[in-house]
Scaffold this active site. Structure first.
Site, PDB file in Angstrom:
ATOM      1  N   GLU A   1      61.669   9.252 -48.251  1.00 15.36           N
ATOM      2  CA  GLU A   1      62.847   9.485 -47.432  1.00 15.36           C
ATOM      3  C   GLU A   1      62.543  10.499 -46.339  1.00 15.36           C
ATOM      4  O   GLU A   1      61.877  11.504 -46.572  1.00 15.36           O
ATOM      5  CB  GLU A   1      64.000  10.001 -48.291  1.00 15.36           C
ATOM      6  CG  GLU A   1      65.263  10.288 -47.474  1.00 15.36           C
ATOM      7  CD  GLU A   1      66.472  10.543 -48.335  1.00 15.36           C
ATOM      8  OE1 GLU A   1      66.891   9.589 -49.027  1.00 15.36           O
ATOM      9  OE2 GLU A   1      66.966  11.679 -48.347  1.00 15.36           O
TER      10      GLU A   1
ATOM     11  N   GLY B   1      79.374  10.272 -48.456  1.00 18.70           N
ATOM     12  CA  GLY B   1      79.105  11.229 -47.384  1.00 18.70           C
ATOM     13  C   GLY B   1      79.947  12.487 -47.468  1.00 18.70           C
ATOM     14  O   GLY B   1      80.936  12.556 -48.201  1.00 18.70           O
TER      15      GLY B   1
ATOM     16  N   HIS C   1      78.074  13.636 -60.567  1.00 18.37           N
ATOM     17  CA  HIS C   1      78.498  13.758 -59.177  1.00 18.37           C
ATOM     18  C   HIS C   1      79.191  15.100 -58.988  1.00 18.37           C
ATOM     19  O   HIS C   1      80.052  15.486 -59.785  1.00 18.37           O
ATOM     20  CB  HIS C   1      79.449  12.621 -58.813  1.00 18.37           C
ATOM     21  CG  HIS C   1      79.684  12.482 -57.351  1.00 18.37           C
ATOM     22  ND1 HIS C   1      80.473  13.358 -56.638  1.00 18.37           N
ATOM     23  CD2 HIS C   1      79.219  11.570 -56.452  1.00 18.37           C
ATOM     24  CE1 HIS C   1      80.485  13.004 -55.367  1.00 18.37           C
ATOM     25  NE2 HIS C   1      79.738  11.924 -55.224  1.00 18.37           N
TER      26      HIS C   1
ATOM     27  N   GLN D   1      70.159  10.769 -56.835  1.00 21.42           N
ATOM     28  CA  GLN D   1      70.004  12.123 -56.327  1.00 21.42           C
ATOM     29  C   GLN D   1      68.797  12.756 -57.021  1.00 21.42           C
ATOM     30  O   GLN D   1      68.391  12.313 -58.106  1.00 21.42           O
ATOM     31  CB  GLN D   1      71.286  12.913 -56.617  1.00 21.42           C
ATOM     32  CG  GLN D   1      71.271  14.374 -56.260  1.00 21.42           C
ATOM     33  CD  GLN D   1      71.128  14.607 -54.771  1.00 21.42           C
ATOM     34  OE1 GLN D   1      70.024  14.472 -54.251  1.00 21.42           O
ATOM     35  NE2 GLN D   1      72.224  14.967 -54.106  1.00 21.42           N
TER      36      GLN D   1
END
Length: 307
Positions: free
Chosen positions: A17, A108, A160, A187
């Site tokens: 990434e 986001g 989360h 993540q």
């Protein structure tokens, strides 16, 4: 090529990434890193999208440049925040015309300069809504691939940050999958038990798409603190903290510890049948090359890291 196709052909996948830099100098440094990592023949690479779409044009430009000047398959991130349906449709049309095959659909975060931003103004309240919209775009036949975009979504092995209820969290993830997601990219995490537990809970929830593990090697003590903030609470095991503490502030030693720890994580993930490993590179190649070359799979073992 859809990421789902790649996962069918070559598990485990190994991918990187990047984030779009904001200066010419940083862009050139990134492109040097991309060139060095391209030699490892990654399955794909992804490009992040700034909070609230703040790097919208930079993300698009970097994805297109990677696609047109390298052999790499670039996957742009796309978020819900600060966007109308018309915004998202325009972005999808641009990527479609550029021949981009995949999108990573994310909820986001609002930009930090919009402290009291009201999310109710956004056309899409959750990533599942964005996934459903991309699927609708796919069905329109606007993409040169008759299937449209392949769609990835995020998963959170440590939970989360905005959903402390872990049962509800899995419901939200299942909603993204049911809306049309092809794969999950997690993540970052530092305890593989968190990932294995997450993978098992996905199976129990009826989530049966591939799960790619996100790995970020620690390269400095200050970077570790920033990483925890960016990830909204990454959990560092005592074993890792103890090893970093033993370095006594020696940054070169910290980097060696971080690379060694991430390498052990990757070997363990591979031993336990992970679908893929996604390296958060921070636009640098050294740590990722060190780890990648030690994994002994595909062409990576034949590529010798250089300083």
């Amino acid at each position: 090529m859809h990421i789902a196709d790649i996962l069918q052909d070559q598990r485990p996948t190994l991918s990187f990434e990047f984030f779009p830099p904001k200066s010419v100098e940083a862009f050139e440094a990134l492109y040097q890193a991309i060139g060095e990592l391209e030699a490892f023949k990654p399955s794909f690479v992804s490009v992040t999208y700034g909070a609230g779409g703040s790097t919208r044009e930079l993300t698009h430009d970097l994805v297109v440049r990677i696609k047109t000047t390298t052999s790499l398959d670039a996957v742009p991130h796309l978020t819900c925040v600060c966007h109308s349906e018309a915004d998202i449709a325009a972005i999808l049309e641009r990527y479609s015309k550029a021949g981009v095959s995949n999108i990573l659909a994310l909820g986001g975060d609002p930009p930090k300069n919009l402290a009291n931003y009201e999310r109710s103004k956004d056309a899409f309240q959750h990533a599942a809504d964005l996934v459903a919209f991309i699927k609708k775009f796919n069905d329109s036949g606007a993409h040169p691939d008759k299937r449209g975009f392949g769609i990835g979504v995020a998963g959170f092995p440590e939970g989360h940050p905005t959903t402390p209820n872990r049962v509800l969290e899995m419901d939200y993830l299942k909603a993204k999958v049911d809306a049309g997601a092809d794969y999950i990219c997690t993540q970052l995490f530092f305890d593989n038990h968190d990932f294995f537990d997450f993978r098992e809970r996905c199976q129990l929830a009826g989530i049966n798409i591939p799960i790619i593990a996100g790995i970020m090697p620690i390269t400095s003590a200050s970077g570790m603190r920033r990483m925890a903030e960016l990830a909204a609470g990454a959990r560092y095991p005592a074993k890792l903290l103890r090893a970093i503490q033993r370095c006594g502030g020696d940054e070169a030693a910290v980097q060696k510890v971080g690379i060694h720890y991430a390498t052990e994580q990757c070997h363990d993930l591979l031993d336990h049948g992970v679908d893929g490993i996604h390296f958060y590179t921070l636009n640098k190649s050294h740590a990722t090359r060190e780890i990648y070359s030690s994994l002994g799979i595909r062409d990576s073992a034949a590529v010798r890291p250089h300083s």
